[in-house]
Motif scaffolding. Sequence first.
Motif, PDB file in Angstrom:
ATOM      1  N   ARG A 604     -36.801  10.369   6.660  1.00 52.28           N
ATOM      2  CA  ARG A 604     -35.920   9.364   6.026  1.00 52.28           C
ATOM      3  C   ARG A 604     -36.411   9.011   4.627  1.00 52.28           C
ATOM      4  O   ARG A 604     -35.622   8.933   3.685  1.00 52.28           O
ATOM      5  CB  ARG A 604     -35.851   8.105   6.892  1.00 52.28           C
ATOM      6  N   THR A 607     -35.678  11.850   2.202  1.00 54.19           N
ATOM      7  CA  THR A 607     -34.233  11.941   1.925  1.00 54.19           C
ATOM      8  C   THR A 607     -33.788  10.849   0.960  1.00 54.19           C
ATOM      9  O   THR A 607     -33.080  11.109  -0.015  1.00 54.19           O
ATOM     10  CB  THR A 607     -33.433  11.838   3.234  1.00 54.19           C
ATOM     11  N   LEU A 608     -34.212   9.604   1.228  1.00 54.20           N
ATOM     12  CA  LEU A 608     -33.832   8.484   0.361  1.00 54.20           C
ATOM     13  C   LEU A 608     -34.408   8.644  -1.047  1.00 54.20           C
ATOM     14  O   LEU A 608     -33.736   8.345  -2.043  1.00 54.20           O
ATOM     15  CB  LEU A 608     -34.300   7.163   0.971  1.00 54.20           C
ATOM     16  N   ASP A 609     -35.641   9.109  -1.136  1.00 59.67           N
ATOM     17  CA  ASP A 609     -36.255   9.299  -2.452  1.00 59.67           C
ATOM     18  C   ASP A 609     -35.550  10.395  -3.239  1.00 59.67           C
ATOM     19  O   ASP A 609     -35.376  10.293  -4.459  1.00 59.67           O
ATOM     20  CB  ASP A 609     -37.737   9.628  -2.296  1.00 59.67           C
ATOM     21  N   GLY A 610     -35.149  11.453  -2.543  1.00 61.67           N
ATOM     22  CA  GLY A 610     -34.410  12.530  -3.206  1.00 61.67           C
ATOM     23  C   GLY A 610     -33.075  12.049  -3.739  1.00 61.67           C
ATOM     24  O   GLY A 610     -32.654  12.425  -4.838  1.00 61.67           O
ATOM     25  N   GLU A 611     -32.396  11.175  -2.957  1.00 64.19           N
ATOM     26  CA  GLU A 611     -31.100  10.642  -3.392  1.00 64.19           C
ATOM     27  C   GLU A 611     -31.257   9.664  -4.557  1.00 64.19           C
ATOM     28  O   GLU A 611     -30.412   9.605  -5.451  1.00 64.19           O
ATOM     29  CB  GLU A 611     -30.415   9.940  -2.214  1.00 64.19           C
ATOM     30  N   LYS A 612     -32.345   8.894  -4.552  1.00 63.27           N
ATOM     31  CA  LYS A 612     -32.531   7.862  -5.572  1.00 63.27           C
ATOM     32  C   LYS A 612     -33.070   8.416  -6.886  1.00 63.27           C
ATOM     33  O   LYS A 612     -32.617   8.018  -7.963  1.00 63.27           O
ATOM     34  CB  LYS A 612     -33.484   6.789  -5.035  1.00 63.27           C
ATOM     35  N   TYR A 613     -34.033   9.325  -6.805  1.00 65.04           N
ATOM     36  CA  TYR A 613     -34.703   9.796  -8.013  1.00 65.04           C
ATOM     37  C   TYR A 613     -34.359  11.239  -8.384  1.00 65.04           C
ATOM     38  O   TYR A 613     -34.796  11.723  -9.421  1.00 65.04           O
ATOM     39  CB  TYR A 613     -36.222   9.669  -7.848  1.00 65.04           C
ATOM     40  N   GLY A 614     -33.602  11.911  -7.518  1.00 65.72           N
ATOM     41  CA  GLY A 614     -33.230  13.291  -7.831  1.00 65.72           C
ATOM     42  C   GLY A 614     -34.173  14.286  -7.199  1.00 65.72           C
ATOM     43  O   GLY A 614     -35.375  14.043  -7.073  1.00 65.72           O
ATOM     44  N   LYS A 615     -33.634  15.410  -6.811  1.00 67.13           N
ATOM     45  CA  LYS A 615     -34.421  16.432  -6.136  1.00 67.13           C
ATOM     46  C   LYS A 615     -35.497  17.030  -7.035  1.00 67.13           C
ATOM     47  O   LYS A 615     -36.487  17.573  -6.564  1.00 67.13           O
ATOM     48  CB  LYS A 615     -33.499  17.545  -5.635  1.00 67.13           C
ATOM     49  N   ASN A 620     -40.139  14.107  -5.594  1.00 62.91           N
ATOM     50  CA  ASN A 620     -39.560  14.982  -4.574  1.00 62.91           C
ATOM     51  C   ASN A 620     -39.901  16.450  -4.804  1.00 62.91           C
ATOM     52  O   ASN A 620     -39.173  17.330  -4.390  1.00 62.91           O
ATOM     53  CB  ASN A 620     -38.038  14.797  -4.553  1.00 62.91           C
ATOM     54  N   ASP A 625     -38.999  18.949   3.797  1.00 61.88           N
ATOM     55  CA  ASP A 625     -38.030  17.858   3.756  1.00 61.88           C
ATOM     56  C   ASP A 625     -38.603  16.554   4.275  1.00 61.88           C
ATOM     57  O   ASP A 625     -37.864  15.629   4.594  1.00 61.88           O
ATOM     58  CB  ASP A 625     -36.804  18.242   4.586  1.00 61.88           C
TER      59      ASP A 625
END
Length: 723
Positions: A604, A607-615, A620, A625
């Motif tokens: 989780r 996933t949240l960090d990828g959505e917030k700061y970009g892949k 990230n 994953d």
Amino acid sequence: MKMSDEELELDLEGDLDADVDDDLDVDLDDDDSDSPKRGGILQSTSKRVRMIFSVMASPNRIDILRILNSKGPLTYSELKSLAGFKSKKESGKFAYHLRKLLRQSLVALNKSERRYTITNLGKLVLSLARQIEERSIIESGKMYVRTSHESIEEFNSHKIIQSLVREGSLPLELAQKITEEVENRIYKYQTTYLTGSLIREMVNSVLLEHGHEEYRNKLARLGLPVYDVQEMITNLDNVGNGAEGLLFKTGQRVFAEHLLTNILPKDVADSHLSGDLHIANPGIWSMIPDTIFVNVKELIEDGIDLGGKYLDVSRIPASKNLDDITSALSVVISLLSKEASQEIVLDGLVSLFSKHSKSLPELEQKLTAAFATASTTSKYNKSSTNVSIRLQLGSDTKIINSIITAYKNYTMLTPIPKIGLIIDNEKGKITDVSAAASEIISLGGKVMFAKGQTSSYGVTNGLAKNSGPLSIMLQSVSINLPRLAFESNKDETYFRARLALLMKPALSSMALRKKDISDLTRRGLNPILAKNTQYMQKSNVSLVVNLVGLKEAVFNILGFQDNKEGREILHKVIETAVDVGAKKGKELGDPVAICMTETDSSTRFATLDGEKYGKNSSLNSMEGDSYSEGITIDASEVTDYTAKSEPISECNKLAKLLNGGLFVTLKIGKDAKPAEIKKAIEKTSELTTSFKPVQEIAICGECGFKDEPFEDKCPKCKSPYVV
């Protein structure tokens, strides 16, 4: 001469067979149609409609239709009683009304079962009667409310005032002012379908418009949008355990919303939602603990009084003989698994069976059956609540070997075991059980090796030496260290300060959680904990915080190298968390421990960090994953290690610093044989204090076959469904 109910019913059936169509309530007019044929059809239709309307004219007959619609097929006497015709004087009247319904095919009689049921035409007539009733209410100028208590009541503005004062704690003057505005809106909109939830929405809207957000939060209605409910019903792939699982999933979402909206402090709830913190199982967070260490010997030998909390089991009597003990064990495992969200660790099994060492084959057989019948455990998250049996080596060797043999038999019978073993080798030799344990692991069984009281997740019971028959651990809060490091601008000191600031309110919330669980348990929500272990007096409760992504935070985000200097920084982070926990624990009056274990938070967080700061952000850029949670040791390399080898020395250093435990995985290759597993277990036990061997086992999803390695198709049933 008066007839009995039986005679009236038989007379009614005979009258139906004769199909006599008399005693109508309406006079039928001749039809004036031009065509004799068309006139006959219209006359017949008109006559039929008027006859049905004549049936609807009686409230008694409408009541009979309603009863049959809600209750299903009923006998003559059952229907008569439910319709309110209870005295003998009213028997003829009831038979008269039922005859009317039967003749117009609104009710049908199943003669073989002698039961009456409503027909499709009867349902249509009942629906029409309901619509006419509702329309007449609207035309009368009165407003009626459909309540959540499954009733319809005339609109009364005083009930809004009462609700505002009782539920929202509004001052009476403000409640009257809000109610007056809401009432004006209701009459202005002239809605034809006024419900309790709609009124509540209007009240909350007015409260927000006047700047009363705090009152609005108290009055918020918890539940799911219509779309979400429909989606849950449509997509059943993620729902297990049939309708019960669907209802449970719905209830969890409601209580999770209640926790995050009304129970947790706003800053802690926001930290969870944003991804700084992770609260596991929020739907049951304030109801049951995470992990329980319990001495099952005392429960079974003293008997268990469940206080009427379970309909299928009222109490388990004190057990002395082998049959009673194993039966009681099966029930205890099933019931105890309902009272913890993550794991139940059962102690005292060896001493429980010590008096039965003369009948070991019988013990193994009955114990295998007890494990198998108790393997259906509660499922509060993606996986079921773990049940682990802790065995202390160095005690009764014969009983220990029999328990291990029974567990091996259970593993062979069960495709995916829900019960596991925790082997404590602090006072015994691991070589005494390593061969049997290796076979169990190769069959997909779950075995943990540890010194001292440890759960299968590697979380240690720090209160073991001072505890009574029960220890409880609240361990469902994890901290996103990569996120904290990323937002600290590569400043290691600031990073540790942010960690301390985040831990304090989180621990305060866990202390409140302890009080909520204690209160609900005392009131009977967890009957075994409440009734049989004297929860408040005899249990010890510890608060455990889990650190996630420590390596990524230090080596990837803060920019330190994976060398001596970098590892010293990593150790300082753990020491900071332990110190903050100890100080806050003294303030709260509860022991606090820090651990690094396996949870669902790592995926989780990533996933949240990828959505917030970009892949592509540095946060990230790590492989995989999910973030790191513990230590993994490769079984193929462990034979080359010594206690001074860098991976082992670092593992032991972390285990020593973390007062709540470190989860160490011994990763075993798919093709490893029991002899190789045995060798790896014995070597690893010399190097570290606790570890869990893990081997991927292919299991057929159709027949459960797992006796030999396979990949694409089951060699037994040829099914391609491989788990």
